[in-house]
Every structure is written in structure tokens, then in C-alpha cells.
Motif scaffolding. Structure first.
Motif, PDB file in Angstrom:
ATOM      1  N   UNK A  77      -6.341  20.892   7.198  1.00  0.00           N
ATOM      2  CA  UNK A  77      -8.085  19.736   7.001  1.00  0.00           C
ATOM      3  C   UNK A  77      -8.470  20.511   8.030  1.00  0.00           C
ATOM      4  N   UNK A  78      -9.659  20.156   7.874  1.00  0.00           N
ATOM      5  CA  UNK A  78     -10.788  21.015   8.953  1.00  0.00           C
ATOM      6  C   UNK A  78     -11.535  19.968  10.112  1.00  0.00           C
ATOM      7  N   UNK A  79     -11.079  19.461  11.360  1.00  0.00           N
ATOM      8  CA  UNK A  79     -10.721  19.027  11.824  1.00  0.00           C
ATOM      9  C   UNK A  79     -11.642  18.340  12.123  1.00  0.00           C
ATOM     10  N   UNK A  80     -12.713  19.127  12.682  1.00  0.00           N
ATOM     11  CA  UNK A  80     -14.326  18.995  13.456  1.00  0.00           C
ATOM     12  C   UNK A  80     -15.525  18.714  12.489  1.00  0.00           C
ATOM     13  N   UNK A  81     -15.155  18.873  11.262  1.00  0.00           N
ATOM     14  CA  UNK A  81     -15.945  19.046  10.750  1.00  0.00           C
ATOM     15  C   UNK A  81     -15.939  17.757   9.381  1.00  0.00           C
ATOM     16  N   UNK A  82     -16.980  16.402   9.993  1.00  0.00           N
ATOM     17  CA  UNK A  82     -17.025  14.979   8.921  1.00  0.00           C
ATOM     18  C   UNK A  82     -18.064  14.335   9.127  1.00  0.00           C
ATOM     19  N   UNK A  83     -18.741  14.959   8.218  1.00  0.00           N
ATOM     20  CA  UNK A  83     -20.220  14.584   7.597  1.00  0.00           C
ATOM     21  C   UNK A  83     -19.966  12.400   7.549  1.00  0.00           C
ATOM     22  N   UNK A  84     -20.104  12.016   7.486  1.00  0.00           N
ATOM     23  CA  UNK A  84     -20.434  10.988   6.657  1.00  0.00           C
ATOM     24  C   UNK A  84     -20.941  10.173   5.825  1.00  0.00           C
TER      25      UNK A  84
END
Length: 507
Positions: A147-154
Motif C-alpha cells: 500500500x502506498x502510505x502517503x497516497x490517501x484521497x478521501x
């Protein structure tokens, strides 16, 4: 050598031939089958529930859906299983699962892979991945599976459609906000950083499908919406890649607007070169369920297929458009009428939309939430993967996931029946035989043998759903009082099927 002639076709053949679309079928691309892949199901693992989304990156196939287990080929439920919660990955060459096994807490409805092969983005109903918060969307490294940790759109609600082009990830679904900003059913984020982009078509209802032109010039969106940015765009639109503003798109007018008894909406979109292919599903008797093709550069309609039975998924490969549907009547398009069963898998010519030479089949799990059979497709020039709610493929148990390839050979023609022979005192034998059919070829060669001598050869077009047509060959100059044996051999370019013999005595 004995003299022979090929007699005219019987009346029954003439009637049946009326079902064949005008013009010759496209000849086999590879000896043994006529389209990009054969109708033979290749080995692959199964799932314990529906597959809703498929995408390919290099030699890896990603599958997402409602499943929580995958199982070995040929195994019944509960045997040979491995845990995969709503997402799994498989080797394209073998069909076996990879080690990719993140844990999600909700279903996956969409998957997209980046053109550079580095990233895979998934969308659905989930709110955690491996125990980490992720709101309906997540990104993984294809190479590491992490999982790409810094990629987190809501995203505020279900993500139903995804497409990646350049540095943008285009998102469609049931949501109203992305990262707290208003994005009604459509929005975009940057591929590397995940931050919100200006793209904002502002649909007034859900979005089911998104794809981007191969040259990155247009974004196509489809679903049950009727307006974008307050303007009339029913179910299908072509938009600017940066702002989301809709372009003029004449082909979209081919999708009929709702009436009191009929509603049709776009279910899937696939682009290839300068063409975009759009599948549709309708509610109500006779509603538009078919596939249309449009030219991307002009937006004009190229063709429209009117098969009845909603088309849930499509994939364009070369000059072919593969479709997963529950088609039951394609008579308006020159193919099978109602009453021939449900044809869950078909192929159409990308050039004119005519039904082509590929007829494997699935069923639909009537205990599933969708009950439609195939729901997702992904493919390359050498293979086609199909996911859905089916339980069987080509009459054999195979739940949720299957694949077809261009491995040489194809399915082969059905074995022909023994000919019916009539002899005359003039030394003639009238050899009457029925045509055969092939599940991945339309044009078959028929060789009529007297003993080991090939006395006639001809090519005919046949579809498996048609009544069998009859043809007659006259073999002349035979000796009175002698007995002769005849049989038919059918050839599809690679496979030969020999039928039983029949004998007759010349009076």
C-alpha cells in the motif's frame, strides 16, 4: 478420376441463411479460430463470490469484487482455498494467484493500472486496507504489492469507475465529495501525490464507467446521469481532461432518453486507437442493451449494435469487441433470435458491430446480488480475462473468474453426421449432408470423401444457433452394381473432424 459436381443448396439452407448478416465473415486471424482469442477456457483459479473489476499490468491480473476466498481450478467450494478479501492478483501466464493479498473491509468495484506498470488503484466501498484508513480508494505498488502510505484521497461514497492517464487518476461513482471538496460523482486526483485536481464534470447522478482516449485527449464517462455541469448529457459524455467541460459528442444521441417504460444507461466504456466503444443496459422490454462505437476525433457514431440483454462489460482487442452480457435476442443485428438461450459471451466486429466467431458461454448465479453473468473484462492482444457472478464456463464448474487466450487450436468443429445417400441407375450418388458448427469459427471447409478419395470441397458459413443447413454433392460416373462408402470431414483451418460413413449400392 471420377467426375463430380457440387449441387445447389436445399430450401432449408436458404431459409437458415437468411439469419446470416450480409457480407462475408472475417477470416481466421490464427489458424483454428477466427477472432483474437479462442473459445477454449484456459486454466485459472476461481473465487467464492462475484468479480466486479479486472485490470492488467504486465504479467499480473488484478481482480476485485465481493469474494473473500479464491480456490484452485476444478475444486468445489471449501476445498483448495486461500484467503483474499475483495482483491487478488493472478499470473497472466498460468492463472495462478500471486502473493498479493491485502486485507480490505469492504468490496472492490473498480481497478485501474498506470500505463507505466508501476501502480494499481482500487475503488469500492472499503474504509480500511491492512487496518489503515482508506476511504473508498487506495493505491499499491505493482512491483512490491505494498500500500502506498502517503497516497490517501478521501472519497465520500462508493468508487465505481477508475481510469489512469498521464499524471491523473479519474474517479467516478456515487460520491459527492473528494477531500472535503464538492465533486458530484466525478473527480480526479494526481497519480503520485493523491491531491485533488480541478477536473469537475459535476454529474447529477452516479457514474458507472470511465475511460481515457489512448492519446490522452478526452475522458469518456457513462452512467445513469442526465446532466453535467447543469447541461443535458444523458448517460454518456466526452470531456476535457483538465477542466471536465463536456465536448460536443454526436454519438451520445444514439442512447435513447428514458420513457415511462424504458430506461437505458451506459455500463462500460473502452477506448482503442481513435475509437471508443460503449456498452449499455436497459430496464424494460425492448430497451437498448447493445454496444455502440464512435470516432474519438470527431465524436460521430460509427455503428450501433441492437442486441437485447444488457451488456455489462466490453473489451476491445484489435478488430474485435468482446462483450459480457445476457444477450437473448440479436435478430435486429442479423444474428440469433429470441428463444435460442442466453449468450453471455460474444464478440462483435470493431469495424461494423456484426456478431463474430466466438461463442463460449457462462451462466449467471441466481443467488447473487446481480444475477447477470459476466461483469468485468480485461485483456491484451493475446488473452482475455472475464469476471462476474457466473458459476460455470463452457458447461464446467468455474466460479467468478475465467480466461481465454490465443493458444493455437481453437475449439474445433462439431463432428458431422453421416451423409444421406441416394443412388441412381445412371451411376450417380447424391450425397446429402448437414453443416456443422464451430464455437470460434464461422467459415468451415467441408470435404466429401468416397472412401479415401476427396470428391468435393466447399466452404460454408454457419452459426451454432441456426437450424442445420443441408447441402448436396453429386458424384457421377460410378459403376452399376458396386457399393460405395462416403463420409464428411469438416476443417476449421487447424482442426479436422471426421463423421461416420454411410454406404450405398448403385442399382
Amino acid at each position: 478420376m471420377k467426375k463430380y459436381v457440387l449441387a445447389l443448396v436445399t430450401a432449408a439452407a436458404v431459409v437458415a441463411a437468411a439469419l446470416i448478416p450480409s457480407g462475408p465473415p472475417v477470416e481466421a486471424a490464427t489458424a483454428g479460430f477466427g477472432s483474437a482469442v479462442s473459445a477454449i477456457k484456459q486454466t485459472s483459479w476461481q473465487t467464492n463470490n462475484s468479480v466486479n473489476a479486472l485490470a492488467i499490468s504486465g504479467n499480473t491480473v488484478f481482480a476485485g469484487g465481493l469474494f473473500t476466498r479464491i480456490r484452485q481450478p476444478g475444486k468445489p467450494a471449501g476445498q483448495g482455498e486461500a484467503v483474499r478479501t475483495y482483491i487478488a492478483a493472478f499470473d497472466r501466464t498460468t492463472g495462478a494467484p500471486t502473493a498479493f493479498a491485502p486485507t480490505l473491509n469492504g468490496p472492490v468495484y473498480s481497478i485501474a493500472t498506470s500505463p507505466d506498470g508501476k501502480w494499481v488503484v482500487i475503488g469500492g466501498d472499503f474504509t480500511t486496507v491492512n487496518g489503515i484508513k482508506r476511504s473508498k480508494i487506495a493505491m499499491f505498488s505493482v512491483v512490491t504489492g505494498r500500500l502506498v502510505a502517503a497516497w490517501d484521497p478521501v472519497v465520500s461514497a462508493r468508487v465505481k469507475a477508475l481510469a489512469i492517464s498521464g499524471s491523473s487518476v479519474y474517479i467516478g461513482g456515487a460520491f459527492g465529495r473528494i477531500d472535503g471538496a464538492v465533486r458530484n460523482h466525478l473527480g480526479a486526483v494526481r497519480l503520485i501525490y493523491g491531491d485533488l485536481l480541478p477536473w469537475n464534470p459535476n454529474a447529477n447522478d452516479d457514474v458507472y464507467a470511465i475511460d481515457v482516449a489512448d492519446n490522452g485527449s478526452r475522458v469518456f464517462v457513462g452512467g445513469p446521469f442526465s446532466r453535467l455541469n447543469g447541461n443535458d448529457h444523458y448517460s454518456l459524455a466526452m470531456t476535457n481532461t483538465t477542466t471536465g467541460a463536456a465536448y460536443s459528442f454526436p454519438a451520445a444521441l444514439a442512447i435513447p432518453k428514458p420513457t415511462a417504460t424504458c430506461t437505458t444507461r451506459v455500463k462500460d466504456i473502452d477506448t482503442l486507437g481513435d475509437k471508443v466503444f460503449v456498452s449499455n443496459g436497459g430496464d424494460g422490454s425492448g430497451c437498448y442493451d447493445g454496444v455502440l462505437a464512435a470516432q474519438i476525433s470527431t465524436g460521430k457514431l460509427l455503428w450501433k449494435n441492437n442486441c437485447l440483454g444488457a451488456t455489462e462489460a466490453i473489451k476491445a482487442i484489435g478488430n474485435w469487441v468482446y462483450k459480457g452480457s445476457h444477450a437473448h435476442n440479436c435478430s435486429d443485428s442479423g444474428a440469433f433470435p429470441d428463444g435460442t438461450g442466453t449468450h453471455y459471451l460474444l464478440v462483435e466486429s470493431a469495424i461494423d458491430g456484426r456478431i463474430g466467431p466466438w461463442f463460449p458461454n457462462t451462466d449467471a448465479d441466481q443467488a447473487s446480488t446481480t444475477k447477470v453473468g459476466p461483469l468485468a473484462m480485461a485483456g491484451t492482444s493475446t488473452d482475455l480475462w472475464v469476471g462476474g457472478d457466473f458459476l460455470n464456463v463452457n458447461g464446467k464448474a468455474q466460479r467468478g473468474l475465467t480466461r481465454f487466450t490465443n493458444a493455437p487450436g481453437g475449439s474445433g468443429p462439431a463432428v458431422p453426421r453421416a451423409p444421406v445417400l441416394t443412388a441412381s441407375t445412371a451411376g450417380r450418388v447424391y450425397v446429402k449432408f448437414a453443416d456443422s458448427y464451430d464455437l470460434d469459427n464461422l467459415s468451415l471447409t467441408y470435404n466429401v470423401f468416397r472412401g479415401s478419395t476427396n470428391v468435393a470441397s466447399a466452404k460454408y458459413v454457419s452459426y451454432f444457433w441456426e437450424p442445420r443447413k443441408a447441402y448436396t454433392v453429386v458424384n457421377r460416373g460410378l459403376k452399376r452394381g458396386s457399393t460405395y462408402s462416403f463420409h464428411i470431414e469438416v476443417h476449421d483451418g487447424r482442426n479436422i473432424r471426421r463423421g461416420p460413413s454411410a454406404s450405398v449400392r448403385i442399382p
